[in-house]
Write an enzyme that holds these catalytic residues in place. Structure first.
Site, short mmCIF file in Angstrom:
data_model
loop_
_atom_site.label_atom_id
_atom_site.label_comp_id
_atom_site.label_asym_id
_atom_site.label_seq_id
_atom_site.Cartn_x
_atom_site.Cartn_y
_atom_site.Cartn_z
CG ASP A 152 -31.23 -48.30 -31.70
OD1 ASP A 152 -30.77 -47.14 -31.61
OD2 ASP A 152 -32.23 -48.58 -32.40
CG HIS A 153 -28.14 -47.09 -34.18
ND1 HIS A 153 -28.61 -45.81 -34.39
CD2 HIS A 153 -29.15 -47.92 -34.55
CE1 HIS A 153 -29.83 -45.86 -34.87
NE2 HIS A 153 -30.20 -47.13 -34.96
CG HIS A 167 -36.81 -52.80 -36.52
ND1 HIS A 167 -37.78 -52.87 -37.48
CD2 HIS A 167 -36.25 -51.57 -36.64
CE1 HIS A 167 -37.81 -51.74 -38.16
NE2 HIS A 167 -36.90 -50.93 -37.67
CB CYS A 212 -33.38 -49.84 -35.72
SG CYS A 212 -33.41 -48.05 -35.79
CG ASP A 257 -35.00 -46.07 -32.43
OD1 ASP A 257 -33.93 -46.55 -32.81
OD2 ASP A 257 -36.06 -46.17 -33.06
CG ASP A 258 -32.15 -43.30 -34.46
OD1 ASP A 258 -31.99 -44.53 -34.52
OD2 ASP A 258 -32.60 -42.64 -35.42
#
Length: 572
Positions: free
Chosen positions: A366-367, A166, A110, A70-71
């Site tokens: 995810d980004h 998510h 997300c 994540d992130d």
């Protein structure tokens, strides 16, 4: 025929009869030759390019290990811009993988990002742009086949834990009814998911250093412990006759805010050695709608936190309201959280080593995330820092390498399916228009990267990668920075195209009900020149919006046309 040729020919003769057919029609490859590695490497590359892997020849089933983070931006040691961040385990995986240096998500948030990656559908088709319960893709878009669902429907055990889709009700509890095997969801026979385990939290804190002995009580610590237990079971199963194939997905939360980790990971970074972002100012001439309007300081509800007490409560949170001291604390906390996730990945990979030789291993974020870059402190933009992700794939028999080709998260699903099942199982391209596409359960808006895995130096693989982001992010969120208040804040969508040397973004009025942009309602235009470093090696980029510069008029016109064609291709 020679020390190199004889054992290779024997292997081909007895184990790879399809490959033998190839060799018999290529004169010279199996004639006597000097003991050099050149022809041996040529042969390996040729076999890879022609697509004849051990799987295709023997019919062996390939398992899959997928790690989602994540992130996570590309600030890890597997990428040049992350050499200062302690992530040896991700680097170790990268050394046996094809690393994609320019991989981009569909939306830098997300839920929509993961939806696009795991369904291979564009956001305007799935109608998932933000984090809303009415944007769960099976409700808003269509009954699309997901990546784990495809494996499940084809005889695999699909086991998920942590954050894959998510979490929560917004996404039907990680698509639990369709994508995962029952024993993976309820391992203890109770109605308890292990996707999002409860763990110690650092309430009222944006960053927190936990005592090392509390690590097993943290959510990511629990996920890692459970992952190791599951893998040990899979290793034992592999020793039995005809073990069931598996698709194992492990999702770690950190470095998502709040940034907490065991103390030893904070100790890796001396605060005096932490600098601020190399480009801490807004791009010149940037439209207001291009800027995120979320406050990371919203995680702070108490000034008792050492970091929260250093942050201004002014809005928006940018480098005019974040002191240099606070910026350094936040960057250090992000790196510490990243290093903790890397350590968890190391435990997973160590446990998985007995299964590695026959498994596809994939890692993705995810980004991205802004750490003061472009005067931003979050995700939720169309800038390079938010849309670009770490992405690497390790396939048995495929040589490691690095690719500077432009690839999209939409390409992920068809790639893994081709590597596991073969080219004839790759989902077909989706119909061009939204209504027709939503009626098809199994198709892709991307393309398989399997040929690129075998020839990563093909930098002309794709001409463009597309991303988009809505304003406002949520109906109840703070108003768009270009708006006076919520009642004077029309919906907008920023469509961004990344080509080899440029990023162009067009902001248009947007009807969320119809999933259509108003091409005549233009709210902003951006163009950033990446000529000096087409493949990024630092975070020092996108300083100036040159969309209005006459010198770039031809480029703007060309990219504008491509964006319009892309937008309209998903219209009903």
């Amino acid at each position: 025929r020679g020390a190199v040729g004889r054992p290779l020919l024997r292997m081909v003769t007895y184990r790879r009869k399809r490959s033998l057919c190839i060799c018999t029609v290529i004169p010279g490859l199996y004639t006597p030759f000097p003991k050099s590695k050149m022809r041996f490497q040529l042969l390996l590359q040729l076999l890879q390019l022609m697509g004849f892997s051990r799987l295709a020849a023997s019919g062996e089933t390939r398992n899959v290990l997928m790690i989602a983070i994540d992130d996570l931006r590309t600030e890890v040691s597997a990428y040049p811009e992350g050499s200062h961040v302690h992530t040896p385990n991700i680097a170790k995986l990268a050394n046996r993988s094809v690393v994609f240096e320019r991989a981009y998500v569909s939306v830098a948030l997300c839920m929509p990002s993961r939806t696009a990656l795991l369904t291979s559908r564009r956001p305007d088709v799935s109608r998932c742009w933000t984090i809303e319960a009415d944007q769960y893709f099976r409700k808003s878009g269509g009954n699309f086949t997901t990546l784990p669902q495809y494996f499940k429907d084809n005889g695999y055990r699909t086991i998920g834990m942590g954050k894959i889709f998510h979490e929560g009700e917004d996404n039907a509890f990680q698509d639990v009814a369709y994508s995962w095997s029952p024993e993976a969801i309820f391992p203890d026979g109770k109605n308890r998911r292990l996707f999002d385990p409860n763990g110690l939290s650092a309430k009222n804190h944006l960053a927190y250093e936990f005592d090392d002995n509390l690590e097993p009580q943290l959510a990511d610590g629990k996920i890692c412990d459970h992952a190791v237990d599951v893998i040990e079971g899979l290793v034992n199963d592999s020793k039995k006759p005809n073990p069931a194939p598996f698709f194992l997905a492990i999702g770690f939360h950190k470095p998502h805010v709040p940034w907490f980790a065991p103390k030893r990971f904070f100790n890796l970074y001396d605060i005096d050695d932490v600098g601020v972002a190399p480009n801490p100012t807004l791009p010149t001439n940037v439209p207001a709608c291009a800027l995120q309007n979320w406050q990371v300081v919203g995680w702070c509800t108490s000034d008792q936190d050492v970091l929260c007490g250093k942050l201004s409560k002014q809005y928006p949170l940018d480098n005019t309201t974040v002191s240099t001291e606070a910026a350094k604390y936040m960057r250090r906390a992000y790196w510490a959280s990243t290093s903790w996730t890397d350590a968890n990945i190391g435990r997973v990979l160590d446990a998985f080593e007995p299964l590695q030789s026959s498994a596809i291993t994939v890692l993705w974020g995810d980004h991205g995330w802004h750490l003061g870059d472009n005067d931003q402190w979050a995700k939720m933009t169309n800038f390079e820092h938010a849309t670009r992700i770490p992405f690497m794939v390790s396939v048995p028999g495929v040589m490691p390498g690095r690719s500077g080709a432009l690839v999209q998260a939409l390409d992920f699903m068809p790639t893994i399916i081709q590597e596991a099942f073969g080219a004839d199982k790759v989902p077909p391209s989706c119909p061009q228009h939204g209504a027709a596409s939503r009626a098809v359960g199994y198709c892709t808006d991307g393309r398989s990267l399997s040929p690129l895995l075998r020839q990563p130096s093909n930098d002309t693989w794709s001409e463009a990668a597309f991303s988009q982001f809505p304003r406002p992010e949520h109906p109840d969120s703070r108003p768009d920075l270009s708006c006076v208040n919520k009642t004077d804040c029309p919906n907008k969508m920023g469509y961004s195209i990344r080509v080899d040397k440029y990023r162009y973004t067009l902001w248009l009025g947007f009807n969320r009900t119809a999933a259509m942009a108003n091409l005549s309602d233009v709210h902003g235009v951006e163009l950033y020149d990446h000529t000096d470093s087409p493949v990024p090696t630092s975070y020092d980029m996108e300083h100036d919006n040159v969309a209005m510069d006459p010198a770039y008029a031809t480029i703007v016109s060309s990219l504008h046309r491509q964006v319009l064609e892309w937008i309209q291709s998903s219209w009903p």
